[in-house]
Enzyme design. Structure first.
Site, PDB file in Angstrom:
ATOM      1  NE  ARG A   1       0.026   1.565   3.427  1.00 40.55           N
ATOM      2  CZ  ARG A   1       1.005   2.451   3.561  1.00 40.55           C
ATOM      3  NH1 ARG A   1       2.278   2.056   3.679  1.00 40.55           N
ATOM      4  NH2 ARG A   1       0.770   3.728   3.595  1.00 40.55           N
ATOM      5  N   GLY A   2       0.221   2.398  -0.169  1.00 42.40           N
ATOM      6  CA  GLY A   2       0.969   3.645  -0.341  1.00 42.40           C
ATOM      7  C   GLY A   2       1.094   3.893  -1.834  1.00 42.40           C
ATOM      8  CB  ALA A   3       0.322   6.894  -3.867  1.00 38.63           C
TER       9      ALA A   3
ATOM     10  NE  ARG B   1      -6.295   0.673  -1.672  1.00 39.72           N
ATOM     11  CZ  ARG B   1      -5.641   1.289  -0.693  1.00 39.72           C
ATOM     12  NH1 ARG B   1      -4.335   1.127  -0.560  1.00 39.72           N
ATOM     13  NH2 ARG B   1      -6.287   2.078   0.156  1.00 39.72           N
TER      14      ARG B   1
ATOM     15  CD  GLN C   1      -3.261   2.543   6.796  1.00 42.57           C
ATOM     16  OE1 GLN C   1      -3.883   2.930   7.787  1.00 42.57           O
ATOM     17  NE2 GLN C   1      -3.875   2.270   5.664  1.00 42.57           N
TER      18      GLN C   1
ATOM     19  CG  ASP D   1      -3.215   7.954  -1.569  1.00 46.86           C
ATOM     20  OD1 ASP D   1      -3.102   8.446  -0.434  1.00 46.86           O
ATOM     21  OD2 ASP D   1      -2.860   6.797  -1.860  1.00 46.86           O
TER      22      ASP D   1
ATOM     23  CG  ASN E   1      -2.484  11.437   2.440  1.00 50.90           C
ATOM     24  OD1 ASN E   1      -1.911  10.567   1.784  1.00 50.90           O
ATOM     25  ND2 ASN E   1      -2.182  11.673   3.710  1.00 50.90           N
ATOM     26  CE  LYS E   2      -5.384   5.433   4.363  1.00 49.39           C
ATOM     27  NZ  LYS E   2      -6.394   4.548   3.692  1.00 49.39           N
TER      28      LYS E   2
HETATM   29  O1  MRU Z   1      -4.631   3.124   2.169  1.00 48.25           O
HETATM   30  P1  MRU Z   1      -3.162   3.374   2.075  1.00 48.25           P
HETATM   31  O2  MRU Z   1      -2.390   2.859   3.234  1.00 48.25           O
HETATM   32  O3  MRU Z   1      -2.604   2.915   0.735  1.00 48.25           O
HETATM   33  O4  MRU Z   1      -3.031   4.960   2.094  1.00 48.25           O
HETATM   34  C1  MRU Z   1      -1.742   5.506   1.989  1.00 48.25           C
HETATM   35  C2  MRU Z   1      -1.699   6.976   2.102  1.00 48.25           C
HETATM   36  O5  MRU Z   1      -2.697   7.639   2.226  1.00 48.25           O
HETATM   37  C3  MRU Z   1      -0.340   7.600   1.958  1.00 48.25           C
HETATM   38  O6  MRU Z   1      -0.250   8.763   2.710  1.00 48.25           O
HETATM   39  C4  MRU Z   1      -0.096   7.953   0.486  1.00 48.25           C
HETATM   40  O7  MRU Z   1      -0.339   6.859  -0.337  1.00 48.25           O
HETATM   41  C5  MRU Z   1       1.279   8.455   0.247  1.00 48.25           C
HETATM   42  S1  MRU Z   1       2.497   7.183   0.339  1.00 48.25           S
HETATM   43  C6  MRU Z   1       3.985   7.875  -0.052  1.00 48.25           C
END
Ligand code: MRU
Length: 349
Positions: A49-51, A92, A199, A240, A250-251
């Protein structure tokens, strides 16, 4: 240098090796994906996970999807590749890096369509690894470009995880902190735990502790109080998807943190690579927001926490309006007061 969160193992017949992030911090376990269903599942369930990391998983997923296509006909091959791409893209919806990576792989295939299919497969594997290596460089540049924003003695708040686990190297928001640590700055990080999937507690706290950075974990609903106490001098988060005008997904919870920062006169920074910008959309209103399963909210900490039958709304992301963002830190430079014009000045059109 953090542990690589995702790697390709072997040649074109190889597989993806990734850290199962759902098990951290209690267990560091690797999973191996040998076909597109398993990498789709790994993305969907947040094992990866994470963009930026999702973007890399998508490009390596393309390689898994095309390695066994048994044809020498280029049109059949490209049609199959498109099918694989669409399937991976259904995992996603919010992080644009996934779609950016998938589109880049499709473009490279079609630019090489005069070559034999076998050769194109090898070119695609090389491209996926190139994208991963580029991301390493990008993380380092984001760290360098943002480091001046952390001053000696600062308290820095972050939300979710935008660290090494979310990228090919040492993150975006956390890159700035890792760089500040390398430069010997003294600062403290406050990490929101980031409900529902934690997270911040599970991943950010783990990464920062391993890097020897002073980190304090807080529940999401403590951020306002901690700011009021004067413990936070800046907020740095990841992203994201960033619309052309700077509105940033973002999250879930990031938008609220931006309002709190504004109320307390605290600068709010977003750190993200250029691949997180979606210049095809004018504003954040057009960003698709993923909704996830109710169980993520009705359960937590290993047990059920809500009554059976309760209704649940579980958006995984929210959008922070550009007006709440002091600056966006990219590998190409820092975009102050993000707006369509200011973004174009740094990253082009
Ligand atoms: O649902 P996730 O854990 O994939 O969400 C991740 C985030 O919101 C991060 O802040 C974002 O992807 C940036 S990662 C460098």
């Amino acid at each position: 240098m953090p542990l690589p969160t995702i790697e390709w193992e072997g040649d074109i017949n190889g597989r993806i090796k990734l850290i199962d992030q759902t098990l951290l911090p209690l267990e560091l376990k690797y999973v191996y994906c040998e076909d597109i269903k398993s990498i789709w599942h790994a993305i969907k369930t947040l094992m990866i996970r994470g963009a930026p990391a999702i973007g890399i998983a998508g490009t390596m997923g393309i390689v898994l999807g095309i390695k066994n296509i048994n044809t020498s006909d280029i049109n059949t091959f490209l049609n199959e590749l498109k099918r694989v791409k669409d399937y991976l893209g259904s995992s996603r919806p919010t992080a644009v890096n996934l779609f950016w990576g998938l589109a880049r792989m499709e473009r490279v295939a079609s630019e090489n369509k005069n070559k034999p299919v076998k050769e194109i497969k090898d070119i695609l594997l090389k491209e996926a690894i190139k994208i991963q290596n580029e991301d390493k460089e990008i993380c380092r540049k984001i760290g360098e470009n943002g480091v001046a924003l952390i001053k000696d003695g600062n308290g820095v708040l972050t939300h979710c995880n935008a660290g090494g686990l979310a990228t090919a190297d040492y993150g975006t928001a956390l890159a700035v902190m890792f760089k500040a640590k390398e430069q010997g700055k003294r600062f403290k990080v406050f990490s929101d735990e980031t409900r529902p999937l934690l997270q911040g507690a599970r991943l950010t706290a783990w990464e920062l502790i391993h890097a020897g950075i002073d980190v304090t974990l807080i529940c999401d609903n403590m951020a306002a109080h901690v700011m009021k106490l004067g413990k936070i001098q800046c907020v740095i988060v990841g992203a994201d998807r960033i619309a052309a005008n700077g509105d940033t997904a973002n999250k879930i919870g990031t938008y609220g943190v931006s309002i709190l920062a504004k109320e307390h006169g605290i600068p709010f920074y977003v750190a993200a690579p250029v691949s997180t910008f979606d210049l095809n959309i004018k504003s954040g209103n057009e960003i698709p927001i993923e909704e996830r399963s109710p169980e993520e909210v009705t359960s937590g900490f290993g047990k059920r926490t809500a009554p059976e039958g309760v209704k649940v709304f579980n958006p995984a992301f929210d959008v922070t309006p550009a007006k709440n963002i002091t600056a966006i830190i990219t590998e190409k430079g820092v975009i102050n007061n993000p707006s369509t014009e200011n973004i174009q000045k740094i990253i082009g059109k």
